[in-house]
Design a protein around this motif. Structure first.
Motif, mmCIF file in Angstrom:
data_model
loop_
_atom_site.group_PDB
_atom_site.id
_atom_site.type_symbol
_atom_site.label_atom_id
_atom_site.label_comp_id
_atom_site.label_asym_id
_atom_site.label_seq_id
_atom_site.Cartn_x
_atom_site.Cartn_y
_atom_site.Cartn_z
ATOM 1 N N LYS A 113 0.636 4.344 -2.612
ATOM 2 C CA LYS A 113 0.431 5.725 -2.158
ATOM 3 C C LYS A 113 1.596 6.602 -2.589
ATOM 4 O O LYS A 113 1.406 7.742 -3.005
ATOM 5 C CB LYS A 113 0.235 5.770 -0.641
ATOM 6 C CG LYS A 113 -0.255 7.101 -0.140
ATOM 7 C CD LYS A 113 -1.558 7.475 -0.857
ATOM 8 C CE LYS A 113 -2.536 8.115 0.035
ATOM 9 N NZ LYS A 113 -3.745 8.569 -0.657
ATOM 10 N N LEU A 162 -2.665 12.746 3.309
ATOM 11 C CA LEU A 162 -2.155 11.513 3.899
ATOM 12 C C LEU A 162 -2.782 11.247 5.262
ATOM 13 O O LEU A 162 -2.780 12.112 6.126
ATOM 14 C CB LEU A 162 -0.632 11.581 4.077
ATOM 15 C CG LEU A 162 0.220 11.585 2.826
ATOM 16 C CD1 LEU A 162 1.697 11.640 3.209
ATOM 17 C CD2 LEU A 162 -0.049 10.380 1.957
ATOM 18 N N ASP A 198 -1.580 5.948 5.906
ATOM 19 C CA ASP A 198 -0.770 6.206 4.719
ATOM 20 C C ASP A 198 0.689 6.422 5.098
ATOM 21 O O ASP A 198 1.598 5.894 4.457
ATOM 22 C CB ASP A 198 -1.266 7.445 3.961
ATOM 23 C CG ASP A 198 -2.613 7.264 3.300
ATOM 24 O OD1 ASP A 198 -3.005 6.116 3.004
ATOM 25 O OD2 ASP A 198 -3.281 8.297 3.080
ATOM 26 N N ARG A 204 0.847 -1.208 0.000
ATOM 27 C CA ARG A 204 0.000 0.000 0.000
ATOM 28 C C ARG A 204 0.873 1.245 0.000
ATOM 29 O O ARG A 204 0.523 2.254 -0.615
ATOM 30 C CB ARG A 204 -0.929 0.004 1.223
ATOM 31 C CG ARG A 204 -2.067 -0.981 1.136
ATOM 32 C CD ARG A 204 -3.108 -0.747 2.227
ATOM 33 N NE ARG A 204 -2.555 -0.534 3.549
ATOM 34 C CZ ARG A 204 -2.679 -1.375 4.577
ATOM 35 N NH1 ARG A 204 -3.363 -2.497 4.441
ATOM 36 N NH2 ARG A 204 -2.158 -1.091 5.749
#
Length: 105
Positions: A34, A89, A93, A30
């Motif tokens: 991101k 964010l 994140d 992830r």
């Protein structure tokens, strides 16, 4: 209070109150996704990617012996002004991006 200042302050407070165990929950996959969405606008986030060669690359950041989770967290918590996407964010994140950067070591 200017919006940018309140955004950074809010993120710092969120990170300060986030349990340390959340760092273990960072997901490198992830984090890569991101990073591609947010960071790759300027930084090279992966080998073969595109980015400004004069800026720190994510693989290069991992080569600095002083780079650890706390330093990365501080770097992500107080971004430089040219980082326009940072107010998007979440705390997760941030943990995911840290996990991705750490995976490059």
């Amino acid at each position: 209070m200017p919006r940018a200042y309140s955004t950074v302050l809010g993120l710092l407070l969120l990170l300060a109150t986030t349990p340390a165990s959340l760092a273990a929950d960072g997901d490198a996959g992830r984090g890569l996704e991101k990073s591609r969405q947010v960071c790759a606008l300027c930084h090279l986030v992966e080998e073969g990617g595109q980015g400004n060669a004069s800026l720190p690359t994510f693989p290069g950041i991992t080569q600095d012996p002083a780079t650890d989770e706390s330093r990365l967290r501080a770097w992500l918590a107080v971004p430089h002004p040219q980082m326009p996407q940072f107010d998007s964010l979440s705390a997760q994140d941030v943990e995911d991006i840290i996990a991705y950067i750490q995976s490059l070591k």
